[in-house]
Design an enzyme around this catalytic site. Structure first.
Site, short mmCIF file in Angstrom:
data_model
loop_
_atom_site.label_atom_id
_atom_site.label_comp_id
_atom_site.label_asym_id
_atom_site.label_seq_id
_atom_site.Cartn_x
_atom_site.Cartn_y
_atom_site.Cartn_z
N SER A 113 -27.66 -12.96 -24.82
CA SER A 113 -28.39 -13.72 -25.83
C SER A 113 -27.95 -13.42 -27.25
CB SER A 113 -29.89 -13.45 -25.69
OG SER A 113 -30.18 -12.07 -25.84
N HIS A 162 -30.40 -17.55 -20.28
CA HIS A 162 -29.76 -18.37 -21.32
C HIS A 162 -28.65 -19.26 -20.77
CE1 HIS A 162 -31.89 -16.25 -24.54
NE2 HIS A 162 -31.75 -15.17 -23.78
N LYS A 198 -36.99 -21.48 -21.97
CA LYS A 198 -35.81 -21.75 -22.80
C LYS A 198 -35.35 -23.19 -22.56
CE LYS A 198 -34.78 -16.87 -23.12
NZ LYS A 198 -36.04 -16.40 -22.47
#
Length: 294
Positions: free
Chosen positions: A177, A205, A237
């Site tokens: 990240s 991610h 996310k």
């Protein structure tokens, strides 16, 4: 006895490490209102803009009308609704795994998995730049904890050759990240096979944009369930909602249901969040289908 909290906080400030929360007054989006000022957001995890998508919001509202708001109980009591079950099934299909299991958030998923699988006789091998939740889980598991150099397969190989551990678990972020680089998951999987170890990837991610259908690093690198036995993803996310999931074999998921304390002893996700996530997943699939066929 004094805890000297004020003194410790002041030392933290002097070191330049003091954290301050920012107050958001708008929905997530490219432009936001924060601390009373307009700004451009370059730091949000809402990668695909689904957190404020009208279809996702509508699904949440409709599910709230049917189920109410809270999950009401642990999934092992009366907190596992039909919509939770459907989302787990669709996430398993999406990731090409036998089963998936929902957790309240990514931190709890990582804690639950590693502490359920490992004990004092075992070894856990972490990339040096792994997320804090992975590192904390490794330490709390009681297993022998080692950190290999970032994305350095040779350094990991050297450590695996020396370990006397009963079980060996290699743990890495999929997409890191802070740096944005991708773990060498193919090489890690091959190395795990050589040393009879398991590979666990937290692809928080990577889901949503890597791979032909947004399936993350596992799809992008062509790793099946045997090659990547423990796959973790978050829903807050790219999916734009909240929560997390673990995908893998039937035996893995049953083990987590029986032994993952962060699953057993907490209230389930609100059913409306699961319903909204199903819509996010549909939108994600439609987006990738259009990209392939138009």
């Amino acid at each position: 006895m004094s805890f000297n909290l004020e003194q410790d906080l002041e030392a933290w400030r002097v070191a330049g490490l003091y954290r301050r929360r920012q107050t958001l007054d708008s929905p997530q989006g490219p432009e936001i209102m924060i601390n009373g000022q307009h700004g451009l957001a370059f730091c949000s995890n809402d990668y695909l803009g689904l957190a404020n998508h009208p279809d996702v919001i509508a699904s949440f509202r409709q599910a709230t009308d049917h189920y109410g708001l809270g999950g009401g109980a642990s999934p092992l009591v009366v907190g596992h609704s039909r919509v939770h079950h459907r989302l787990e099934d669709e996430l398993a299909e999406f990731t090409s795994r036998e089963r998936a299991l929902l957790f309240a958030n990514g931190y709890m998923a990582n804690l639950g998995v590693i502490t359920a699988l490992l004990g004092k006789q075992d070894g856990v091998f972490h990339d040096r730049l792994n997320h804090a939740s992975l590192l904390d889980a490794g330490r709390l598991s009681g297993a022998r904890f080692q950190r290999y150099l970032h994305n350095d397969v040779d350094n990991l190989d050297h450590r695996l050759q020396k370990t006397p551990a009963r079980r060996k678990l290699i743990v890495t972020d999929g997409v890191f990240s802070m740096d944005g680089d991708v773990a060498p998951v193919k090489a890690l999987s091959a190395l795990a096979g050589q040393h009879r170890a398991w590979l666990m990837v937290d692809d928080a991610h990577g889901f949503g944009f890597l791979g032909a259908t947004g399936g993350g690093v596992a799809e992008a690198c062509g790793l099946d369930q045997q090659q990547l036995p423990v796959l973790v993803g978050t829903l807050g996310k790219a999916f734009g909602t909240y929560g997390a999931f673990v995908a893998g074999s039937d035996a893995l998921i049953e083990t987590l249901i029986q032994f993952a304390r962060t699953y057993i002893y907490t209230t389930s996700l609100p059913p409306a969040v699961a319903s909204a996530t199903l819509t996010s997943l549909r939108l994600l699939r439609e987006q990738h289908w259009r990209r392939e066929h138009l």
